[in-house]
Design an enzyme around this catalytic site. Structure first.
Site, PDB file in Angstrom:
ATOM      1  N   GLY A  27       2.139   2.071  10.862  1.00  0.00           N
ATOM      2  CA  GLY A  27       3.108   3.160  10.759  1.00  0.00           C
ATOM      3  C   GLY A  27       3.776   3.523  12.075  1.00  0.00           C
ATOM      4  N   ASN A  29       0.869  -1.182   0.000  1.00  0.00           N
ATOM      5  CA  ASN A  29       0.000   0.000   0.000  1.00  0.00           C
ATOM      6  C   ASN A  29       0.906   1.232   0.000  1.00  0.00           C
ATOM      7  OD1 ASN A  29      -1.821   2.024   0.509  1.00  0.00           O
ATOM      8  ND2 ASN A  29      -2.403   1.311   2.553  1.00  0.00           N
ATOM      9  N   TRP A  30       1.033   1.851  -1.175  1.00  0.00           N
ATOM     10  CA  TRP A  30       1.981   2.966  -1.311  1.00  0.00           C
ATOM     11  C   TRP A  30       1.432   4.278  -0.751  1.00  0.00           C
ATOM     12  CZ3 TRP A  30       4.091   2.035  -7.031  1.00  0.00           C
ATOM     13  CH2 TRP A  30       4.779   0.813  -7.041  1.00  0.00           C
ATOM     14  N   LYS A  31       0.166   4.282  -0.375  1.00  0.00           N
ATOM     15  CA  LYS A  31      -0.478   5.470   0.210  1.00  0.00           C
ATOM     16  C   LYS A  31      -0.218   6.703  -0.672  1.00  0.00           C
ATOM     17  CE  LYS A  31      -0.265   3.238   4.681  1.00  0.00           C
ATOM     18  NZ  LYS A  31      -0.235   3.329   6.122  1.00  0.00           N
ATOM     19  N   GLY A  72       2.768  -1.227   4.319  1.00  0.00           N
ATOM     20  CA  GLY A  72       2.809   0.200   4.022  1.00  0.00           C
ATOM     21  C   GLY A  72       4.245   0.652   3.803  1.00  0.00           C
ATOM     22  N   GLY A  73       4.846   1.232   4.843  1.00  0.00           N
ATOM     23  CA  GLY A  73       6.195   1.820   4.749  1.00  0.00           C
ATOM     24  C   GLY A  73       7.215   0.949   4.034  1.00  0.00           C
ATOM     25  N   GLU A  88      -5.566  -5.188  10.415  1.00  0.00           N
ATOM     26  CA  GLU A  88      -4.563  -4.156  10.665  1.00  0.00           C
ATOM     27  C   GLU A  88      -4.889  -3.456  11.985  1.00  0.00           C
ATOM     28  OE1 GLU A  88      -2.538  -2.906   6.761  1.00  0.00           O
ATOM     29  OE2 GLU A  88      -4.243  -1.611   7.035  1.00  0.00           O
ATOM     30  N   SER A  92       3.226  -2.258  10.462  1.00  0.00           N
ATOM     31  CA  SER A  92       4.663  -2.318  10.768  1.00  0.00           C
ATOM     32  C   SER A  92       5.289  -3.667  10.439  1.00  0.00           C
ATOM     33  CB  SER A  92       4.922  -1.934  12.235  1.00  0.00           C
ATOM     34  OG  SER A  92       4.520  -0.597  12.455  1.00  0.00           O
ATOM     35  N   GLU A 137      -6.923   4.654   7.910  1.00  0.00           N
ATOM     36  CA  GLU A 137      -6.722   6.095   7.631  1.00  0.00           C
ATOM     37  C   GLU A 137      -7.965   6.692   6.976  1.00  0.00           C
ATOM     38  OE1 GLU A 137      -3.019   5.609   5.525  1.00  0.00           O
ATOM     39  OE2 GLU A 137      -2.103   4.983   7.409  1.00  0.00           O
ATOM     40  N   HIS A 148      -9.620   1.189   4.863  1.00  0.00           N
ATOM     41  CA  HIS A 148      -8.343   1.350   5.570  1.00  0.00           C
ATOM     42  C   HIS A 148      -8.551   2.274   6.772  1.00  0.00           C
ATOM     43  CE1 HIS A 148      -4.248   2.559   6.487  1.00  0.00           C
ATOM     44  NE2 HIS A 148      -3.868   1.455   5.884  1.00  0.00           N
TER      45      HIS A 148
HETATM   46  P1  PGA Z   1       2.652   0.144   7.709  1.00  0.00           P
HETATM   47  O1  PGA Z   1       1.211   0.384   7.047  1.00  0.00           O
HETATM   48  O2  PGA Z   1       3.195  -1.142   7.121  1.00  0.00           O
HETATM   49  O3  PGA Z   1       3.456   1.347   7.306  1.00  0.00           O
HETATM   50  O4  PGA Z   1       2.459   0.042   9.182  1.00  0.00           O
HETATM   51  C1  PGA Z   1       0.328  -0.680   6.792  1.00  0.00           C
HETATM   52  C2  PGA Z   1      -0.936  -0.153   6.178  1.00  0.00           C
HETATM   53  O5  PGA Z   1      -1.358   0.970   6.515  1.00  0.00           O
HETATM   54  O6  PGA Z   1      -1.558  -0.822   5.345  1.00  0.00           O
END
Ligand code: PGA
Length: 257
Positions: free
Chosen positions: A177, A9-11, A238-239, A171, A217, A101, A99
């Site tokens: 994050g 997930n490149w956000k 994500g990251g 998640e 994470s 967010e 998600h």
């Molecule tokens: P993260 O994000 O790996 O940076 O914790 C995961 C996500 O939001 O899907």
């Protein structure tokens, strides 16, 4: 045996040029690996780059693209929205829905998440439905209740046939994050609970084939341990998906399991 899935997930990161470079590095990194052991790899760039990333990957059984969100409406006067039909026309096969967010920053409700799930399924896109509890909910020992409610409000009343393309991503919000991932025991406990909930509502066969990913994470250092858990069918990253070599290490951690 469920096939593992590793999704990035490149956000809201990377411009067009950077997206193409990253997708190409990942594609090239997968090439020498044994095809029959590869997980399904999914890249989720921002909307404007979905087509370019899909084109960069080409027709490839093991690697495909996902949108990060979609409109709950099919078409019409919804300025700024992106429909499932538009997404599908870029070559994407998946859509991340709900998600945390989007739930917290963009005030997405259970009702709109359910509508998004429906339009996705109707368009034959596979929804990656994100669920997970907040830190205070876990502290108050309400995490199972919260996750069950998220599952029921999104998928209640929908038949196993309609939901056949569903992917779940567990998640925990406190892990996204933050650098603090769920322990393998915590992930396994919740993901077994999620599978059990689906067994009760949609039947054993559905629950046994349902892919349930872990996200929060996840990195090259902890991926193998997490993916080794019985009910963890891969990860939503994500990251660590923004760097080709980290993401490739996570993909390799999903092989041979
Ligand atoms: P993260 O994000 O790996 O940076 O914790 C995961 C996500 O939001 O899907």
């Amino acid at each position: 045996m469920r096939k593992k899935i590793v999704a990035g997930n490149w956000k809201m990161n990377k411009n067009l040029h950077e997206c193409i470079l990253l997708a190409d590095d990942i594609r090239a990194g997968l090439e020498p690996l044994p095809k029959n052991q590869l997980p399904t790899v999914i890249l989720a760039p921002a909307f404007p780059f979905l087509y370019a990333v899909s084109q960069t990957l080409g027709v490839n059984q093991s690697i495909t693209t996902s949108a990060q969100n979609c409109s709950s409406e099919k078409s019409g006067a919804y300025t700024g929205e992106v429909s499932v039909d538009m997404i599908r026309s870029t070559g994407a096969k998946y859509v991340i829905i709900g998600h945390s967010e989007r739930r917290s920053l963009f005030l997405e409700t259970e009702d709109s998440i359910r509508k998004k799930l429906m339009v996705c399924l109707e368009a034959e896109l596979a929804p990656i439905l994100c669920i997970g509890e907040k830190s205070e909910e876990r502290k108050e020992a309400r995490h199972f209740e919260v996750v069950k409610k998220q599952i029921d409000s999104a998928t209640g009343n929908l038949s196993p046939e309609i939901l056949s393309k569903l992917v779940i991503a567990y998640e925990p919000v406190w892990a996204i994050g933050t650098g603090v991932h769920a322990s393998p025991a915590q992930a396994q406990e919740m993901q077994a609970f999620i599978r059990q909930s689906f067994a009760q509502s949609k039947g054993m066969e559905f629950s046994q084939t349902l892919p349930i990913l872990y996200g929060g994470s996840c990195n090259p250092g902890n991926a193998k341990e997490l993916f080794s858990c019985k009910d963890v069918d891969g990860g939503l990253i994500g990251g660590a998906s923004l760097n080709a070599s980290d993401f490739l290490s996570i993909i390799k951690a999903a092989m041979d399991l």
